[in-house]
Design an enzyme around this catalytic site. Structure first.
Site, mmCIF file in Angstrom:
data_model
loop_
_atom_site.group_PDB
_atom_site.id
_atom_site.type_symbol
_atom_site.label_atom_id
_atom_site.label_comp_id
_atom_site.label_asym_id
_atom_site.label_seq_id
_atom_site.Cartn_x
_atom_site.Cartn_y
_atom_site.Cartn_z
ATOM 1 N N ARG A 38 7.415 24.101 6.400
ATOM 2 C CA ARG A 38 6.343 24.796 7.377
ATOM 3 C C ARG A 38 6.581 25.673 8.125
ATOM 4 N NH1 ARG A 38 3.695 18.616 8.636
ATOM 5 N NH2 ARG A 38 2.487 18.558 6.977
ATOM 6 N N LYS A 199 -7.730 5.883 -5.224
ATOM 7 C CA LYS A 199 -8.968 5.401 -4.995
ATOM 8 C C LYS A 199 -10.287 6.056 -4.778
ATOM 9 C CE LYS A 199 -7.430 1.167 -2.219
ATOM 10 N NZ LYS A 199 -7.696 0.547 -0.820
ATOM 11 N N GLY A 357 -0.737 15.641 -0.660
ATOM 12 C CA GLY A 357 0.658 15.236 -0.478
ATOM 13 C C GLY A 357 1.293 14.917 -1.567
ATOM 14 N N GLY A 380 -5.161 17.040 4.931
ATOM 15 C CA GLY A 380 -6.277 16.742 5.443
ATOM 16 C C GLY A 380 -7.402 17.989 5.312
HETATM 17 P P1 ADP Z 1 -3.016 12.924 -2.773
HETATM 18 O O1 ADP Z 1 -1.892 12.452 -1.752
HETATM 19 O O2 ADP Z 1 -2.431 14.025 -3.527
HETATM 20 O O3 ADP Z 1 -4.330 13.271 -2.399
HETATM 21 P P2 ADP Z 1 -3.330 10.137 -3.253
HETATM 22 O O4 ADP Z 1 -2.879 9.888 -2.122
HETATM 23 O O5 ADP Z 1 -5.218 9.951 -3.578
HETATM 24 O O6 ADP Z 1 -3.030 11.708 -3.845
HETATM 25 O O7 ADP Z 1 -3.244 9.385 -4.581
HETATM 26 C C1 ADP Z 1 -1.739 9.082 -5.139
HETATM 27 C C2 ADP Z 1 -1.263 7.794 -5.412
HETATM 28 O O8 ADP Z 1 -2.131 7.212 -6.450
HETATM 29 C C3 ADP Z 1 -0.001 7.695 -6.026
HETATM 30 O O9 ADP Z 1 0.792 7.023 -5.246
HETATM 31 C C4 ADP Z 1 -0.156 7.223 -7.187
HETATM 32 O O10 ADP Z 1 0.924 6.141 -7.571
HETATM 33 C C5 ADP Z 1 -1.507 6.287 -7.338
HETATM 34 N N1 ADP Z 1 -2.082 6.004 -8.538
HETATM 35 C C6 ADP Z 1 -2.261 6.975 -9.430
HETATM 36 N N2 ADP Z 1 -2.757 6.337 -10.573
HETATM 37 C C7 ADP Z 1 -2.796 5.191 -10.245
HETATM 38 C C8 ADP Z 1 -3.289 4.099 -11.233
HETATM 39 N N3 ADP Z 1 -3.960 4.132 -12.329
HETATM 40 N N4 ADP Z 1 -3.124 2.866 -10.615
HETATM 41 C C9 ADP Z 1 -2.827 2.716 -9.185
HETATM 42 N N5 ADP Z 1 -2.137 3.503 -8.489
HETATM 43 C C10 ADP Z 1 -2.318 4.944 -8.849
HETATM 44 MG MG MG Z 2 -1.660 10.706 -0.672
#
Ligand code: ADP
Ligand code: MG
Length: 400
Positions: A38, A199, A357, A380
């Protein structure tokens, strides 16, 4: 295109005082900074202002001290990291307004840099108190916002200051806004979006907005399971939000009306237990998932089809991994598609913007991050932008 002023619009600022909002919310362990990404992001802005002869006062928050002085969250702890990145001595000022800051400004010479104390030690910061903004502005001549990552919050130093001083976007803010404009504001079509992660509930507004904006929506990760379930696929023990099935159906209907093609995996990688290289690992079609299995990655055939989709697109925006990429071999889909996107970007046929992230970690793991057009490290703020929201810190820069 730039509807905001940048450092190129500054006149002669020799000896003038710049109040510069940066992101110094650095990861620390045992009092030492563990990652200075950063700081490096804001170095061009700081050094540009120094070269113009401004006295540079850095404003930033650190942690969540909730309006109290918390000694373990003093920005004095990041002084060394900033000094070593910009290669200049940096003064620390334990206030953000008032006579102590005024005296420090008197000591600084043109081109010098100081870090003011953690802005969140003052209650007025998060309340966006105009009194606090005015008090801070007393010691400055103009305001530069270089913290896109804090722009989704209307705080005194991220938004309020822009109303009391002439306001400019710093280099890092400018680069971020230009990249985001190319990706979703005014993109070359066709546009594809990859949305993955754990999710649906965490990214509902992102999905709702994207289906009205993009030509192809690629859904992967755990959230694909909810969409598959909504299309009457039995997803076994997979992570799935069954209560959100009606919402998923609505999103699919909106996509259909908007001319957005939604891509769900038709083959998947499954296992009975979530572990590295489990004995029960297999690849199958989505309608062949057994009741005791869980979907942990998108399958190779689907990835190949998705690669073909990307080849027809000019723009890609990516948030969320396609599988549980932290655990082998459930990183395969994410890694392969990221490599395709990186190669298309490198050959000049795709503009690719990614953020989030875990997404940044996944793209680094794939060795693809360097070839992407732009990687946003703002968590965010990046997601709110993907939701189509106007970020208050950015909106405040748009006034003339
Ligand atoms: P970002 O931080 O890039 O926005 P998220 O926090 O929404 O991404 O999601 C990342 C998480 O989703 C990771 O820890 C990954 O392991 C999990 N993930 C991805 N696919 C699956 C799956 N099929 N089942 C369970 N967890 C999953
Ligand atoms: Mg995340």
């Amino acid at each position: 295109m730039a509807k905001f002023r940048t450092l190129d619009d500054l006149g002669d600022v020799n000896g003038k005082v710049a109040l510069v909002r940066v992101d110094l919310n650095l990861p620390m362990q045992d009092g030492a900074v563990t990652d200075d990404t950063r700081v490096r992001a804001s170095a061009p802005t700081i050094l540009d202002l120094c070269a113009k002869g401004a006295k540079v006062l850095l404003l930033a928050h650190f942690g969540r001290p909730k309006g109290e002085r918390v000694s373990t969250q003093s920005l004095s702890m990041v002084v060394d990291a900033v000094q070593s990145v910009i290669g200049k001595e940096v003064m620390f000022v334990p206030e953000i307004a008032g006579p102590v800051v005024a005296q420090s400004v008197g000591i600084l010479r043109p081109g010098d840099v100081a870090i003011l104390e953690n802005t969140r030690f003052w209650k007025g910061e998060e309340k966006n108190d105009p009194e606090l903004a005015r008090a801070i502005a007393e010691n400055g001549d103009f305001y530069v916002n270089d913290a896109f990552s804090a722009a989704h919050r209307a705080h005194a130093t991220t938004e309020g200051l822009a109303h009391v001083l002439p306001a400019y976007a710093g280099r890092s803010m400018q680069a971020e806004l230009e990249a985001l404009e190319k990706a979703l504001g005014n993109p070359q079509r066709p546009v594809a979006a990859v949305v993955g992660g754990a999710k649906v509930s965490s990214k509902l507004d992102v999905l709702k907005h994207l289906v009205t904006q993009v030509d192809h929506l690629i859904i992967g990760g755990g959230m694909a399971n909810t969409f598959l379930a909504a299309s009457d696929v039995d997803v076994g023990k997979s992570l799935c939000e069954h209560d959100l099935k009606p919402t998923a159906v609505e999103i699919l209907e909106t996509a259909d009306k908007s001319g957005c093609t939604v891509h769900l995996p038709y083959d998947v990688v499954v296992a009975k237990e979530f572990a590295a290289n489990p004995a029960s690992l297999r690849t199958c079609a989505v309608h062949e998932v057994a009741a005791d299995e869980m979907i942990l990655d998108v399958g190779p055939q689907a990835v190949e089809a998705l690669a073909d989709v990307l080849k027809t697109c000019r723009t890609l925006v990516w948030n969320g991994p396609l599988g549980a990429f932290e655990t082998e071999p459930f990183d395969h889909a994410t890694v392969s598609l990221a490599k395709v996107a990186a190669a298309l970007t490198a050959e000049g046929s795709l503009v690719s913007v990614a953020g989030g992230g875990d997404t940044v970690a996944a793209l680094n793991h794939a060795g693809a991050a360097d070839d992407f057009s732009y990687i946003s490290t703002a968590g965010g703020a990046f997601l709110e932008w993907m939701e189509g929201k106007e970020l208050p810190g950015v909106a405040a820069l748009h006034k003339d």
